[in-house]
Design a protein around this motif. Structure first.
Motif, short mmCIF file in Angstrom:
data_model
loop_
_atom_site.label_atom_id
_atom_site.label_comp_id
_atom_site.label_asym_id
_atom_site.label_seq_id
_atom_site.Cartn_x
_atom_site.Cartn_y
_atom_site.Cartn_z
N ALA A 135 0.84 -1.20 0.00
CA ALA A 135 0.00 0.00 0.00
C ALA A 135 0.87 1.24 0.00
N SER A 136 0.30 2.33 -0.53
CA SER A 136 1.00 3.61 -0.53
C SER A 136 0.05 4.71 -0.10
N ASN A 137 0.59 5.69 0.62
CA ASN A 137 -0.20 6.87 0.98
C ASN A 137 0.01 8.00 -0.02
N GLY A 138 0.83 7.73 -1.05
CA GLY A 138 1.04 8.72 -2.09
C GLY A 138 2.03 9.82 -1.73
N LYS A 139 2.65 9.72 -0.54
CA LYS A 139 3.55 10.78 -0.08
C LYS A 139 4.99 10.50 -0.51
#
Length: 222
Positions: free
Chosen positions: A114-118
């Motif tokens: 998963a990624s938080n996009g940061k």
């Protein structure tokens, strides 16, 4: 502080221990004061058993008054139930971490990515993953590398991997110190010669050694 899943797991484990004690020592005093549960004598004359029904129609977790306790079941079932609940507890903790990131999610074998996009530096990326209960994405085979790549392509940003250079220049290891068993280096990489100690993934899935203070996409695995 314990997570919600930890509280649930602890409570169910306590129930199983209590049930085992009630079967093993039928003449023992009631245990209501220990876990706040009804003792053996309290269960006499209570309604018949009900419980959770499995896909095949079998009773997989019998309950009496909401308690997973059945007098006379073999001790092996206690162990089976406990192992199952322990596994579910671990899965729930991992899923909680994934949901906390509130970003893109994909799977590769037993791993959830998963990624938080940061985009942050290596230390900050690792810290955010560990706080969520995981670690930086660390591909150990082609399938896992492709799963990380799918997120890299989604954001069109290079991403840090859970790999760092060791004490020996040019020798890279997983962040736990174990040797790499899979690599996907870009042509002529790594070439930082001790100056570039972290590893990033390009948008074609290949790897490059890079300075750790640069900002790259955060991708975690659970």
């Amino acid at each position: 502080m314990l997570s919600y899943s930890s509280y649930v797991l602890t409570a169910v484990a306590a129930l199983l221990v209590t049930c085992h004690a009630l079967r093993k020592f039928p003449e023992a005093p009631r245990l209501a004061g220990i876990f706040g549960l009804p003792g053996r004598d309290d269960l006499r004359g209570q309604p018949p058993l009900s419980g959770l029904i499995g896909p095949s129609g079998n009773l997989i977790l019998p309950l009496r008054n909401g308690l997973p306790c059945v007098h006379g079941l073999p001790n092996s079932l206690d162990t089976e139930l406990y192992d199952t609940l322990l596994h579910l507890g671990k899965r729930l903790s991992r899923l909680e971490g994934v949901l906390a990131l509130n970003g893109k999610i994909t799977e590769a074998g037993e791993k959830i990515l998963a990624s938080n996009g940061k985009e942050v530096d290596f230390a900050s990326a690792l810290e955010s993953c560990e706080k969520a209960g995981g670690t930086l994405a660390t591909p150990m085979n082609e399938e896992e590398n492709n799963a990380v790549l799918s997120i890299v392509k989604l954001y069109n940003r290079y991403a840090f991997l859970g790999i760092k250079e060791g004490d020996t220049s040019g020798q890279f290891k997983y962040i736990d110190g174990s040797p790499l068993n899979y690599t996907k280096w870009h042509q002529y990489e790594p070439n930082g010669k001790g100056r570039e100690k972290c590893v990033e993934m390009y948008t074609d899935g290949s790897w490059n050694d890079k300075r750790c203070n640069l900002h790259r996409l955060t991708i975690c695995e659970f």
